[in-house]
Enzyme design. Sequence first.
Site: not given
Ligand SMILES: NC(=O)c1ccc[n+]([C@@H]2O[C@H](COP(=O)([O-])OP(=O)(O)OC[C@H]3O[C@@H](n4cnc5c(N)ncnc54)[C@H](O)[C@@H]3O)[C@@H](O)[C@H]2O)c1
Ligand SMILES: O=C(O)C[C@H](O)C(=O)O
Ligand SMILES: [Mg+2]
Length: 681
Positions: A201, A254, A272, A343-344, A366-367, A522
């Site tokens: 994962y 993504r 997942k 997902e993603d 999930d996201d 991530n």
């Molecule tokens: N920890 C978790 O469980 C978890 C869950 C879902 C997503 N994520 C992570 O979150 C991140 C974003 O996912 P997403 O689906 O929202 O992506 P996304 O591409 O939809 O959104 C990214 C956002 O970040 C902004 N951004 C880009 N550069 C920036 C900067 N310099 N300063 C501030 N904001 C900035 C963009 O404008 C956009 O709004 C990914 O890395 C993903 O792995 C983590």
């Molecule tokens: O996949 C993960 O580890 C968390 C989240 O779904 C992500 O997209 O980053």
């Molecule tokens: Mg995800």
Amino acid sequence: MINHYFQNEVQPLMHKVQTTNRSTAHSGISKTDFLLSVIVQSFRRIPTVNGDIDSVTTVAMSLSSALLKRLQSRRGTLAAVNLGGARSFTTTEGHRPTIVHKRSLDILHDPWFNKGTAFSMTERDRLDLRGLLPPSVMSPEQQIERFMADLKRLEQSARDGPSDPYNLAKWRILNRLHDRNETMYYKVLIDNIEEYAPIVYTPTVGLVCQKYSGLFRRPRGMYFSAADRGEMMSMVYNWPAEQVDMIVVTDGSRILGLGDLGVQGIGIAIGKLDLYVAAAGINPQRVLPVMIDVGTNNEQLLKDPLYLGLQEHRLDGEEYIEVIDEFMEAVFTRWPHVIVQFEDFQSKWAFKLLQRYRKEYRMFNDDVQGTAGVALAGLLGAVRAQGRPMIDFPKMRIVVAGAGSAGIGVLNAARKTMSRMLGDTDVAFESASRQFWVVDANGLITEAREQIDPDARSFARKVKEIERQGLREGASLAEVVRQVKPDVLLGLSAVGGLFSKEVLEALKESTSTRPAIFPMSNPTKNAECTPEEAFSIVGDHIIFGSGSPFSNVDLGNGHVGHCNQANNMFLFPGIGLGTLLSGSKIVSDGMLQAAAECLAEYMTEEEVLQGIIYPSISRIRDITKEVAAAVITEAIEEDLVEGYREMDARELHKLDQDEIRTYVQNNMWNPDYAKLVYKKD
Ligand SMILES: NC(=O)c1ccc[n+]([C@@H]2O[C@H](COP(=O)([O-])OP(=O)(O)OC[C@H]3O[C@@H](n4cnc5c(N)ncnc54)[C@H](O)[C@@H]3O)[C@@H](O)[C@H]2O)c1
Ligand SMILES: O=C(O)C[C@H](O)C(=O)O
Ligand SMILES: [Mg+2]
């Protein structure tokens, strides 16, 4: 049927050949060879029904035995190979067909017959392989090139540094075990979840997706591509399992914070589902990873001759929706009780598809929704860790960096919870909205922003209001943190290192007794900061939670800076399991809220005061059971349940809390060998 076929099709052809001496003479092909090739061609046009092929072989062999003998004496050996139930006839030239008595995955899993991505489209159709392989058809030369490139890359990575190739090597070894013996694979994973979750994962799965074209060996899951439009309803029957409980689907647009990885995103769906089996005890025979390949906008992949997906730009607009609609219709037609986790998907589609399907199908994103619940639990944990009552949550000042699918999901859930705590009125909603400052790639989002993303609009700050705070449209993250002095700084931006020294220095001025820092992006390299940076710059008293796993930090004097993993893995398996076992018609907001609250309440007061606001991953099976029970309870409350197997809706309504937990526990799959008994079909 066979005799009819030979009388009507093969014999007239043979006659024609015998009477056309000149054509064969001119082409330089002997009449014998040509005749044989006619017979062989005729084999190819017969529907590949196992029984028929046997009879065709027999008839053809007797009809042509004289020809074959002559050919054998002239041209070398004719090999008739008998391979455990599958017979194969081939000449040394290798141009004759091989007769197989297998189809579908049985062929892909048989090293004698498997050609992997080199199966032609015709073969894929005739052998029920369609959808079981990535869409691109490769030549044997390309396959070797891809394999060799992967080998070389490993050598190169080993030279460059020990960390990644080591994890990739572990992934390869585990993956091979997964292919050989699923029970043993999941036993290894469950018993060593802390060590191997980061391999199967996040974060290693991100690297696996990036290198997927090289790592690809045996396909896992199903591939639906833009080229399969109109065919999905029948393709879905190529999957060998009669029952599927859980699908994780991605379009690869993504993947984590790594961007558009096209067809290579299948790795995330597989990872997942590994957690669904390990944490939620979903039976591994009833999970299905799915990749919907609608092209890619990743220019590198579009040029890469060894890329396994469609090499065209992504479908968009109505065409895109039609593909996803067709997929949903196909899987819910074959498996009406399945749950589909999106997902993603890039934000652009994540919200739209969620709104489109969530009232009609058992699905969730999930996201957007899983992440929202996990972050909410973390925010409530941060309130508790300050020794404040939960009701103080609406007073928290929260800066969020990132307004994509994850960021907006978190913001909506947190505002809703605050608003509810404040009385659920319009005034409460307005007041809750003022607790958030959202910064995206263009800085602080205000109402002065041109072309504001509709999903982010309701979080745009009023210009006058923020001017009073010394801020303006587009203010940088450091400026915002400096002026707002927030209780929480949360990152879902996918930008590694965004919480720079300057930003963290600014957070030192937070008015909170224990500021919380959540770099949730991530994989590891995309984390907005490391725990070392956060603890050393802001101080030992902070609460820290990251999306990817980090080790605790030694703060000296015997003190430890605790690194929580703020990852949606603590919710999605329980949401899926609870939905499955309740047979809920949909995944409601109430069920998601119940899941988040369950996670928030899971940690003891003592743990929370030590800064431990999420469970360790070694407890993931237990927290998942609790989350599933909470989801079922809420689904019963909302009268959404239809039951699961012998537990019908009426019986479910009679269960008390403990009985629901026992019901969940009893329905979780364990990795124990079952006794096998042979029975003829
Ligand atoms: N920890 C978790 O469980 C978890 C869950 C879902 C997503 N994520 C992570 O979150 C991140 C974003 O996912 P997403 O689906 O929202 O992506 P996304 O591409 O939809 O959104 C990214 C956002 O970040 C902004 N951004 C880009 N550069 C920036 C900067 N310099 N300063 C501030 N904001 C900035 C963009 O404008 C956009 O709004 C990914 O890395 C993903 O792995 C983590
Ligand atoms: O996949 C993960 O580890 C968390 C989240 O779904 C992500 O997209 O980053
Ligand atoms: Mg995800």
